[in-house]
Design a protein around this motif. Structure first.
Motif, PDB file in Angstrom:
ATOM      1  N   ARG A  61       0.830  -1.208   0.000  1.00 30.61           N
ATOM      2  CA  ARG A  61       0.000   0.000   0.000  1.00 30.61           C
ATOM      3  C   ARG A  61       0.864   1.256   0.000  1.00 30.61           C
ATOM      4  O   ARG A  61       0.602   2.215  -0.734  1.00 30.61           O
ATOM      5  CB  ARG A  61      -0.923   0.021   1.227  1.00 30.61           C
ATOM      6  CG  ARG A  61      -1.983  -1.043   1.247  1.00 30.61           C
ATOM      7  CD  ARG A  61      -3.129  -0.691   2.184  1.00 30.61           C
ATOM      8  NE  ARG A  61      -2.723  -0.294   3.515  1.00 30.61           N
ATOM      9  CZ  ARG A  61      -2.486  -1.140   4.519  1.00 30.61           C
ATOM     10  NH1 ARG A  61      -2.582  -2.447   4.314  1.00 30.61           N
ATOM     11  NH2 ARG A  61      -2.149  -0.698   5.712  1.00 30.61           N
ATOM     12  N   LEU A  62       1.898   1.241   0.815  1.00 27.87           N
ATOM     13  CA  LEU A  62       2.762   2.409   0.908  1.00 27.87           C
ATOM     14  C   LEU A  62       3.550   2.613  -0.385  1.00 27.87           C
ATOM     15  O   LEU A  62       3.696   3.745  -0.871  1.00 27.87           O
ATOM     16  CB  LEU A  62       3.719   2.234   2.092  1.00 27.87           C
ATOM     17  CG  LEU A  62       4.507   3.462   2.546  1.00 27.87           C
ATOM     18  CD1 LEU A  62       3.579   4.623   2.860  1.00 27.87           C
ATOM     19  CD2 LEU A  62       5.361   3.118   3.762  1.00 27.87           C
ATOM     20  N   ALA A  63       4.034   1.527  -0.974  1.00 26.92           N
ATOM     21  CA  ALA A  63       4.781   1.623  -2.230  1.00 26.92           C
ATOM     22  C   ALA A  63       3.899   2.159  -3.351  1.00 26.92           C
ATOM     23  O   ALA A  63       4.335   2.995  -4.159  1.00 26.92           O
ATOM     24  CB  ALA A  63       5.343   0.252  -2.610  1.00 26.92           C
TER      25      ALA A  63
ATOM     26  N   TYR B  11       3.590   5.905  -2.901  1.00 28.55           N
ATOM     27  CA  TYR B  11       4.804   6.606  -3.326  1.00 28.55           C
ATOM     28  C   TYR B  11       4.887   6.676  -4.853  1.00 28.55           C
ATOM     29  O   TYR B  11       5.242   7.712  -5.430  1.00 28.55           O
ATOM     30  CB  TYR B  11       6.045   5.887  -2.792  1.00 28.55           C
ATOM     31  CG  TYR B  11       6.358   6.146  -1.336  1.00 28.55           C
ATOM     32  CD1 TYR B  11       5.872   7.266  -0.673  1.00 28.55           C
ATOM     33  CD2 TYR B  11       7.165   5.269  -0.619  1.00 28.55           C
ATOM     34  CE1 TYR B  11       6.169   7.504   0.654  1.00 28.55           C
ATOM     35  CE2 TYR B  11       7.475   5.499   0.716  1.00 28.55           C
ATOM     36  CZ  TYR B  11       6.968   6.616   1.345  1.00 28.55           C
ATOM     37  OH  TYR B  11       7.269   6.852   2.659  1.00 28.55           O
ATOM     38  N   LYS B  12       4.581   5.573  -5.495  1.00 28.19           N
ATOM     39  CA  LYS B  12       4.649   5.536  -6.957  1.00 28.19           C
ATOM     40  C   LYS B  12       3.653   6.507  -7.577  1.00 28.19           C
ATOM     41  O   LYS B  12       3.978   7.243  -8.518  1.00 28.19           O
ATOM     42  CB  LYS B  12       4.363   4.111  -7.446  1.00 28.19           C
ATOM     43  CG  LYS B  12       4.477   3.944  -8.950  1.00 28.19           C
ATOM     44  CD  LYS B  12       4.260   2.487  -9.354  1.00 28.19           C
ATOM     45  CE  LYS B  12       4.398   2.309 -10.857  1.00 28.19           C
ATOM     46  NZ  LYS B  12       4.199   0.886 -11.255  1.00 28.19           N
ATOM     47  N   ARG B  13       2.449   6.529  -7.032  1.00 25.14           N
ATOM     48  CA  ARG B  13       1.414   7.429  -7.531  1.00 25.14           C
ATOM     49  C   ARG B  13       1.824   8.889  -7.322  1.00 25.14           C
ATOM     50  O   ARG B  13       1.728   9.709  -8.239  1.00 25.14           O
ATOM     51  CB  ARG B  13       0.104   7.131  -6.803  1.00 25.14           C
ATOM     52  CG  ARG B  13      -1.026   8.118  -7.034  1.00 25.14           C
ATOM     53  CD  ARG B  13      -1.570   8.044  -8.427  1.00 25.14           C
ATOM     54  NE  ARG B  13      -2.802   8.799  -8.550  1.00 25.14           N
ATOM     55  CZ  ARG B  13      -3.331   9.178  -9.703  1.00 25.14           C
ATOM     56  NH1 ARG B  13      -2.740   8.860 -10.838  1.00 25.14           N
ATOM     57  NH2 ARG B  13      -4.459   9.857  -9.744  1.00 25.14           N
TER      58      ARG B  13
ATOM     59  N   SER C  94      13.263  -0.276  -6.149  1.00 26.59           N
ATOM     60  CA  SER C  94      11.830  -0.189  -6.415  1.00 26.59           C
ATOM     61  C   SER C  94      11.169   0.696  -5.364  1.00 26.59           C
ATOM     62  O   SER C  94      11.768   1.030  -4.334  1.00 26.59           O
ATOM     63  CB  SER C  94      11.199  -1.582  -6.377  1.00 26.59           C
ATOM     64  OG  SER C  94      11.249  -2.102  -5.050  1.00 26.59           O
ATOM     65  N   PHE C  95       9.916   1.048  -5.629  1.00 29.33           N
ATOM     66  CA  PHE C  95       9.173   1.808  -4.626  1.00 29.33           C
ATOM     67  C   PHE C  95       8.919   0.964  -3.379  1.00 29.33           C
ATOM     68  O   PHE C  95       8.775   1.505  -2.284  1.00 29.33           O
ATOM     69  CB  PHE C  95       7.859   2.320  -5.220  1.00 29.33           C
ATOM     70  CG  PHE C  95       8.040   3.512  -6.114  1.00 29.33           C
ATOM     71  CD1 PHE C  95       8.241   4.773  -5.573  1.00 29.33           C
ATOM     72  CD2 PHE C  95       8.031   3.368  -7.498  1.00 29.33           C
ATOM     73  CE1 PHE C  95       8.429   5.881  -6.392  1.00 29.33           C
ATOM     74  CE2 PHE C  95       8.213   4.470  -8.325  1.00 29.33           C
ATOM     75  CZ  PHE C  95       8.415   5.734  -7.775  1.00 29.33           C
ATOM     76  N   ALA C  96       8.890  -0.354  -3.535  1.00 31.13           N
ATOM     77  CA  ALA C  96       8.749  -1.220  -2.360  1.00 31.13           C
ATOM     78  C   ALA C  96       9.976  -1.103  -1.459  1.00 31.13           C
ATOM     79  O   ALA C  96       9.858  -1.103  -0.225  1.00 31.13           O
ATOM     80  CB  ALA C  96       8.542  -2.669  -2.793  1.00 31.13           C
TER      81      ALA C  96
END
Length: 287
Positions: free
Chosen positions: A178-180, A183-185, A201-203
């Motif tokens: 959810r957090l990744a 951040y990506k959005r 990665s965003f993860a």
């Protein structure tokens, strides 16, 4: 308390005897509610077995038929807590999300300058991170989540440890995902990208920022100044000096080291209006 569950409003009237499955469900639900109110410590000594039986409205004999020993019940409770553990963070914190949204709207004029786009991220984190830190610090749900991890580490090898590990792995994966995604959005909306040389990665970013916030929350009881200390600073290319908290400096430093302006994006008025429109939708951080 009798073996049967009493019908509300009808003294002496009885309904069917609770099944073992119903007794189990009521006991675990009641104990979970107790833990969520007060938070889980590394042990469960502050949770009274007799209080759970009373509040669950079940018969003691039915409880002891299901769990001969209290330790058996508390083992099942740990598994129940681990299965249901998915604390709010980031996009689930409405106040923090609103702070982020408002900050971006207040600084739309920064976005045409690639350098100021990164500065805007820093300003967003300066305002939002402390709010996130304070929310987690006061959250019984988060205390339970952190204590579950500590409790897991102290368990001997065996089925209980494996089951709790599996449940925590699942909830942790969902939280980081959810957090990744958020951040990506947000990076896409602001014309930013991950630095390609990091091959990350965003993860990865989500795990590191989450670990930073959690570490600070764990340290807070013995380091009172973590949440209260402010320093006047102008880091990360921000044009003006402002008060920074330690949580904000830590998280912003991480995020700024991962993100850079996307060279393929030309910022214009059309993109600004598209961003303004996106920010005015309720699910603007959803992918």
């Amino acid at each position: 308390m009798s073996e049967d569950s009493l019908v509300p409003g009808g003294p002496g009237r009885r309904r069917h005897r609770l099944s073992d499955a119903e007794t189990e469900q009521r006991m675990l639900r009641t104990a979970t509610e107790m833990v969520n109110r007060s938070g889980l410590t590394v042990s469960l000594e502050h949770i009274s077995f007799e209080d759970i039986i009373r509040d669950a409205g079940v018969a003691r004999s039915a409880v002891y038929r299901r769990w001969q020993y209290k330790d058996q019940f508390f083992s099942d409770l740990l598994k129940e807590l681990a299965r249901g553990s998915s604390p709010a963070i980031g996009t689930d914190n409405r106040a923090a999300v609103e702070t982020v949204r408002r900050t971006i709207l207040d600084h739309l004029d920064w976005l045409s300058d690639p350098g100021l786009r990164c500065a805007l991220v820093a300003e967003v984190l300066r305002r939002g991170t402390l709010e996130e830190f304070e929310t987690l610090h006061e959250s019984a749900e988060w205390r339970t989540y952190l204590a579950l991890h500590a409790t897991f580490l102290s368990l001997p090898d065996g089925e209980l440890r494996r089951e709790i590990r599996s449940a925590l792995t699942e909830s942790e994966g969902a939280l980081i995902a959810r957090l990744a995604d958020a951040y990506k959005r947000a990076a896409g909306l602001l014309g930013l990208r991950l630095r390609p040389e990091l091959n990350a990665s965003f993860a990865t970013l989500a795990r590191l920022t989450s670990a930073t916030i959690r570490g600070l929350v764990i340290m807070a009881p013995s380091n009172v100044g973590i949440g209260d200390h402010r320093t006047q600073a102008r880091p990360f290319g921000t044009p003006n000096a402002a008060e920074w908290s330690e949580p904000a400096l830590g998280v912003a430093g991480l995020v700024e080291s991962f993100l850079e302006p996307d060279p393929d994006i030309e910022w214009d008025e059309e993109r600004t209006e598209a961003l303004r429109h996106a920010l005015n939708s309720e699910d603007w951080l959803s992918t």
